[in-house]
Scaffold this active site. Structure first.
Site, PDB file in Angstrom:
ATOM      1  N   GLU A  65     -28.660 -20.310   4.282  1.00 15.04           N
ATOM      2  CA  GLU A  65     -29.298 -19.435   5.000  1.00 15.04           C
ATOM      3  C   GLU A  65     -30.038 -19.807   5.943  1.00 15.04           C
ATOM      4  O   GLU A  65     -30.149 -21.339   4.188  1.00 15.04           O
ATOM      5  CB  GLU A  65     -29.650 -18.219   3.896  1.00 15.04           C
ATOM      6  CG  GLU A  65     -28.252 -16.942   3.897  1.00 15.04           C
ATOM      7  CD  GLU A  65     -27.112 -17.107   5.199  1.00 15.04           C
ATOM      8  OE1 GLU A  65     -27.719 -16.876   6.738  1.00 15.04           O
ATOM      9  OE2 GLU A  65     -26.058 -16.241   5.049  1.00 15.04           O
ATOM     10  N   GLY A 110     -16.994 -16.560   1.698  1.00 11.34           N
ATOM     11  CA  GLY A 110     -15.710 -16.608   3.010  1.00 11.34           C
ATOM     12  C   GLY A 110     -15.637 -16.005   3.380  1.00 11.34           C
ATOM     13  O   GLY A 110     -15.369 -14.863   3.128  1.00 11.34           O
ATOM     14  N   LYS A 115     -24.943 -10.093  -8.766  1.00 15.70           N
ATOM     15  CA  LYS A 115     -24.161 -10.111  -9.627  1.00 15.70           C
ATOM     16  C   LYS A 115     -23.889 -10.012 -11.240  1.00 15.70           C
ATOM     17  O   LYS A 115     -22.624  -8.783 -11.215  1.00 15.70           O
ATOM     18  CB  LYS A 115     -23.058 -11.137  -8.813  1.00 15.70           C
ATOM     19  CG  LYS A 115     -22.868 -11.509  -7.294  1.00 15.70           C
ATOM     20  CD  LYS A 115     -22.664 -12.453  -6.711  1.00 15.70           C
ATOM     21  CE  LYS A 115     -22.505 -12.837  -5.151  1.00 15.70           C
ATOM     22  NZ  LYS A 115     -22.315 -14.120  -5.214  1.00 15.70           N
ATOM     23  N   ALA A 157       0.665  -1.369   0.093  1.00 14.30           N
ATOM     24  CA  ALA A 157       0.473   0.511  -0.034  1.00 14.30           C
ATOM     25  C   ALA A 157       0.471   0.673   0.294  1.00 14.30           C
ATOM     26  O   ALA A 157      -0.021   2.145  -0.542  1.00 14.30           O
ATOM     27  CB  ALA A 157      -0.953  -0.564   1.287  1.00 14.30           C
TER      28      ALA A 157
END
Length: 450
Positions: A204, A316, A219, A46
């Protein structure tokens, strides 16, 4: 002059980039864990250290997988956006409206970069947020919003920027891919495998968002906007989930040389953009047919580069945190691009192509009475609707007490509107016992050069 024997003053390093993280669930804790484990490496890439100075979440007392340390706690996420000790806002709460939207809008209006993993927010509000980003000069980054750790946003916005994207498609939901893969491996039906996926944490308690195709469509809308330089248009997507896919369908598909996958597909033809999410029969010989379990994959077809495929974990803590961190590092290093690949003022609104105009091949499953003339009646309907049969499967005859026999056929290319008309007519035949079921066949050949 420096006194003898004294040491030269060391130049101060660059100031830390101060992060405010809203949402300390799976992904938020994943970001904290990744920062703790790879902090020096991330800082080197960074060009400056990263420091979490503020956090916000629903409950302060909840036990979590990672500790935000001495960061300032904000019960109101909008207050986090206004905190003068925050340089970059990281939104990991989720939801297409409410606190997530308020936080992102407040941060952008304050001129602060926003990093988000929120596909629902971007699918519903992405164009408006891109305009706010441009107006206030505040970057909006969202690599983690699509396909987890797969760097597909960066690929479309940067690596493939010199291409006209002819088509893109992919497996965009790991829950559905796990269910379909397990159904194929075990011969079990949807409801049984879904219950197992819920026990294992892959689905879920309310799985509708995943299994009904909505998550994949969110998406796809984001990817289509990037690929075709357009506003995000989730409302125009055709969406169909996997609830109607049976173990028998999967077995029949295998016999025909296919596997069943839930795909999101987008293509621009003659100025019209078709976005569709639905189960597909894909040839076993194609790479995407072998993407199994909870993995995602995205294929792009560019006029210069040809076909590319990116595959990886689509969800994840760590894969998604990896994508979040990539965006933060880009912001820290000053690598900024327009959120949708083009300046907000240059986005081109394409005409939405209706699913009824889609042309393709079809798999058709029927349950019919075992009696003479049934296939002839069905064939006559297909002929009247300008549809020709490519193959037909019927295994054996039914016992006297059976409720009919399954018949499976595949068709040559036909228009979707004609297929819907044929299905409606077949359903009215006395010999057809249940409403016919179709799955679209995607040959996935590379489009010819224009």
């Amino acid at each position: 002059m420096q006194p003898a024997g004294s040491k030269a003053a060391q130049p101060a390093g660059p100031a830390p980039l101060r992060l405010g993280i809203a949402g300390l669930g799976t992904v938020g804790c994943g970001v904290l864990t990744l920062l703790e484990r790879n902090g020096p490496l991330i800082a080197a890439r960074a060009g400056r250290p990263l420091q979490v100075t503020s956090v916000s979440a629903r409950s302060r007392r909840k036990k979590r997988a990672a500790d935000p340390g001495p960061a300032t706690w904000h019960s109101d996420p909008v207050a986090l956006a206004r905190d003068p000790e925050v340089d970059v806002v990281v939104e990991l709460m989720g939801g297409s409206d409410g606190p997530a939207r308020a936080l992102c809008e407040a941060a952008l209006r304050a001129g602060k970069p926003v990093v988000t993993a929120n596909k629902a927010l971007l699918a519903e509000r992405g164009t408006a947020l891109a305009r706010l980003s441009a107006r206030y000069g505040a970057p909006l980054a969202y690599e983690a919003a699509v396909a987890g750790g797969i760097p597909i946003i960066k690929a479309l916005r940067e690596g493939l920027a010199g291409n006209r994207i002819r088509r893109l498609y992919g497996i965009l939901n790991g829950t559905c891919n796990y269910i379909l893969t397990t159904m194929e491996a075990t011969g079990r039906d949807f409801d049984d495998v879904l219950a197992e996926a819920q026990r294992l944490g892959y689905a879920e308690a309310d799985p509708s968002f995943d299994v009904d195709g909505i998550d994949a469509a969110h998406k796809l809308a984001i990817l289509a906007a990037l690929a075709y330089g357009a506003p995000v248009d989730f409302a125009s997507a055709y969406v169909e989930g996997i609830r109607a896919v049976t173990a028998a369908d999967i077995a029949m598909a295998a016999e025909l040389g296919f596997r069943i996958k839930l795909l999101g597909l987008a293509q621009l033809e003659d100025g019209a953009l078709l976005q569709r999410v639905h189960p597909c029969l894909v040839p076993r010989t194609t790479p995407i047919a072998h993407v199994d379990g909870v993995y995602n994959a995205v294929v792009t077809e560019g006029d210069a580069v040809g076909r590319t495929l990116l595959e990886g974990r689509g969800a994840g803590a760590e894969p998604t945190a990896s994508a979040v961190m990539a965006d933060i590092i880009d912001i820290a290093a000053g690598r900024i691009a327009p959120p949708l690949g083009l300046p907000a003022t240059a986005l081109a609104k394409h005409r939405a192509c209706h699913m009824r105009d889609h042309v393709g091949c079809y798999y058709v499953r029927l349950q019919v009475r075992d009696e003479p003339g049934v296939i002839a009646d069905i064939s006559a309907i297909l002929k009247r609707c300008s549809i020709s049969i490519e193959s037909l499967l019927q295994h054996g005859r039914a016992p006297d007490d059976a409720r009919g026999v399954p018949v499976v056929m595949t068709t040559h290319e036909a228009r979707e509107a004609h297929m819907m008309q044929a299905l409606s007519r077949m359903a009215r035949l006395p010999s057809v016992l249940h409403a016919p079921h179709i799955i679209r066949i995607e040959k996935l050949t590379v489009p010819e050069e224009s």
